[in-house]
Design a protein around this motif. Structure first.
Motif, mmCIF file in Angstrom:
data_model
loop_
_atom_site.group_PDB
_atom_site.id
_atom_site.type_symbol
_atom_site.label_atom_id
_atom_site.label_comp_id
_atom_site.label_asym_id
_atom_site.label_seq_id
_atom_site.Cartn_x
_atom_site.Cartn_y
_atom_site.Cartn_z
ATOM 1 N N ILE A 160 0.850 -1.203 0.000
ATOM 2 C CA ILE A 160 0.000 0.000 0.000
ATOM 3 C C ILE A 160 0.884 1.252 0.000
ATOM 4 N N ARG A 161 1.882 1.244 0.885
ATOM 5 C CA ARG A 161 2.813 2.395 0.982
ATOM 6 C C ARG A 161 3.491 2.691 -0.356
ATOM 7 N N ASN A 162 3.756 1.626 -1.139
ATOM 8 C CA ASN A 162 4.601 1.757 -2.329
ATOM 9 C C ASN A 162 3.820 2.142 -3.585
ATOM 10 N N SER A 163 2.518 2.394 -3.425
ATOM 11 C CA SER A 163 1.705 2.748 -4.603
ATOM 12 C C SER A 163 2.061 4.137 -5.099
ATOM 13 N N LYS A 164 1.912 4.331 -6.429
ATOM 14 C CA LYS A 164 2.222 5.657 -6.990
ATOM 15 C C LYS A 164 1.126 6.659 -6.613
ATOM 16 N N LYS A 165 -0.147 6.129 -6.542
ATOM 17 C CA LYS A 165 -1.257 7.006 -6.136
ATOM 18 C C LYS A 165 -2.186 6.220 -5.209
ATOM 19 N N LEU A 166 -2.515 6.800 -4.068
ATOM 20 C CA LEU A 166 -3.531 6.225 -3.183
ATOM 21 C C LEU A 166 -4.779 7.093 -3.299
ATOM 22 N N PHE A 167 -5.903 6.473 -3.607
ATOM 23 C CA PHE A 167 -7.201 7.152 -3.633
ATOM 24 C C PHE A 167 -8.046 6.568 -2.506
ATOM 25 N N TYR A 168 -8.256 7.360 -1.436
ATOM 26 C CA TYR A 168 -9.194 6.946 -0.377
ATOM 27 C C TYR A 168 -10.566 7.491 -0.739
ATOM 28 N N ILE A 169 -11.574 6.631 -0.693
ATOM 29 C CA ILE A 169 -12.938 7.028 -1.041
ATOM 30 C C ILE A 169 -13.808 6.796 0.188
ATOM 31 N N VAL A 170 -14.308 7.919 0.791
ATOM 32 C CA VAL A 170 -15.048 7.806 2.056
ATOM 33 C C VAL A 170 -16.280 8.707 2.011
ATOM 34 N N ARG A 171 -17.432 8.138 2.357
ATOM 35 C CA ARG A 171 -18.639 8.965 2.388
ATOM 36 C C ARG A 171 -19.509 8.596 3.581
ATOM 37 N N GLY A 172 -20.325 9.569 4.005
ATOM 38 C CA GLY A 172 -21.288 9.291 5.069
ATOM 39 C C GLY A 172 -20.870 9.841 6.424
ATOM 40 N N GLU A 173 -21.861 10.356 7.155
ATOM 41 C CA GLU A 173 -21.614 10.987 8.464
ATOM 42 C C GLU A 173 -21.045 9.990 9.458
ATOM 43 N N GLU A 174 -21.390 8.688 9.272
ATOM 44 C CA GLU A 174 -20.890 7.686 10.231
ATOM 45 C C GLU A 174 -19.357 7.555 10.160
ATOM 46 N N LYS A 175 -18.777 8.077 9.099
ATOM 47 C CA LYS A 175 -17.298 7.993 8.971
ATOM 48 C C LYS A 175 -16.619 9.306 9.419
ATOM 49 N N SER A 176 -17.395 10.318 9.794
ATOM 50 C CA SER A 176 -16.809 11.649 10.057
ATOM 51 C C SER A 176 -15.826 11.629 11.223
ATOM 52 N N ASP A 177 -16.111 10.859 12.266
ATOM 53 C CA ASP A 177 -15.176 10.808 13.408
ATOM 54 C C ASP A 177 -13.855 10.143 13.004
ATOM 55 N N ILE A 178 -13.946 9.043 12.284
ATOM 56 C CA ILE A 178 -12.707 8.326 11.943
ATOM 57 C C ILE A 178 -11.919 9.111 10.901
ATOM 58 N N VAL A 179 -12.618 9.803 10.017
ATOM 59 C CA VAL A 179 -11.913 10.645 9.024
ATOM 60 C C VAL A 179 -11.116 11.735 9.749
ATOM 61 N N GLN A 180 -11.736 12.341 10.746
ATOM 62 C CA GLN A 180 -11.032 13.390 11.511
ATOM 63 C C GLN A 180 -9.828 12.790 12.232
ATOM 64 N N ALA A 181 -9.991 11.599 12.828
ATOM 65 C CA ALA A 181 -8.882 10.967 13.566
ATOM 66 C C ALA A 181 -7.750 10.584 12.617
ATOM 67 N N VAL A 182 -8.102 10.027 11.475
ATOM 68 C CA VAL A 182 -7.075 9.545 10.540
ATOM 69 C C VAL A 182 -6.337 10.706 9.876
ATOM 70 N N LEU A 183 -7.060 11.790 9.597
ATOM 71 C CA LEU A 183 -6.434 12.918 8.891
ATOM 72 C C LEU A 183 -5.851 13.974 9.812
#
Ligand code: 6PG
Length: 248
Positions: free
Chosen positions: A187-210
């Motif tokens: 995963i680390r060695n990829s030329k491009k990482l595209f994270y695709i995340v939607r929905g309010e239920e992911k808002s807490d984890i998105v804030q923690a991860v970013l």
């Protein structure tokens, strides 16, 4: 440090925006290298994106004979099972796209056990994905994240986080279901990482991860912070609502 960007759109235009970015990036790889090795995420979020990518007008913009398709992870179930990530990609994308079977690299869940499946997939990746610094380097890797901070099938505190093989085994922490997953080094060695995340239920984890520095052992989706290539987070406004910047 690689480039990290965050794209936030409203719910309605989310899938179309991601599909457009995928078309552009796939074409860039083909222009630069003559091919594109892309790994699709599983789960439910990407389904709408794959559906748009696999239909006119976008499907006609790519020479699919130059694309090699892989999966970032797979559930250890038969391909026809509704839980299968292969099944989800087939129903939303593959059954509409003229990509040669020889370019579609599936985790073989007919093998004896997940370890055999992981070994087989590591060998497929080794043979079909160009390496950089001795590690396979996908042109594009699409990833989702779970509410616990997992990505692919790399779960918080899991021993799979220590895997050095290209593909490893894991168990879902709640269901105990067997999984096969690309490993952190790939995963680390990829030329491009595209994270695709939607929905309010992911808002807490998105804030923690970013927006925190919590270790990858706790939040495997934070592997982006060690990425060798570029990273783009595609969020809808609901998933982005707890971010201090990138006002949704
Ligand atoms: C899987 C995955 C997994 C997924 C996240 C998000 O096989 O489930 O690849 O990492 O991307 O769990 O799943 P949703 O998109 O369904 O929320």
């Amino acid at each position: 440090m690689s480039s990290i960007s965050v794209e936030v759109t409203d719910e309605k235009s989310f899938a179309g925006m991601v599909a457009d970015e995928l078309v552009a990036s796939i074409q860039d790889s083909i222009d630069e290298r003559g091919e594109c090795c892309i790994s699709f995420a599983g789960g439910s979020t990407p389904a709408g994106v794959y559906r748009l990518l696999g239909r006119p007008p976008r499907v006609g913009e790519i020479d699919w004979k130059s694309v090699k398709l892989f999966w970032g992870d797979e559930r250890w179930v038969p391909r026809a099972d509704n839980q299968s990530n292969y099944h989800m990609v087939h129903e939303t994308f593959l059954n509409n796209v003229n990509i040669p079977d020889s370019n579609v690299f599936i985790v073989n869940t007919d093998l004896a056990n997940p370890a055999a499946g992981a070994k087989d997939y590591s060998q497929l990746i080794e043979a079909n994905v160009d390496s950089q610094n001795g590690c396979p380097s996908f042109d594009i890797m699409i990833l989702g994240i779970g509410e616990d901070g997992h990505t692919a099938s790399l779960f918080p505190g899991g021993k799979e986080l220590k895997a050095e093989e290209w593909c490893t085994i894991a168990k879902h922490p709640e269901s105990g279901a067997d999984r096969v997953s690309l490993s952190l080094p790939v995963i680390r060695n990829s030329k491009k990482l595209f994270y695709i995340v939607r929905g309010e239920e992911k808002s807490d984890i998105v804030q923690a991860v970013l927006e925190t520095e919590r270790p990858i052992s706790e939040l495997p989706a934070r592997v982006y912070a060690e990425a060798k290539g570029s990273v783009v987070w595609f969020l809808d406004s609901a998933a982005a609502k707890k971010l201090s910047k990138h006002a949704a």
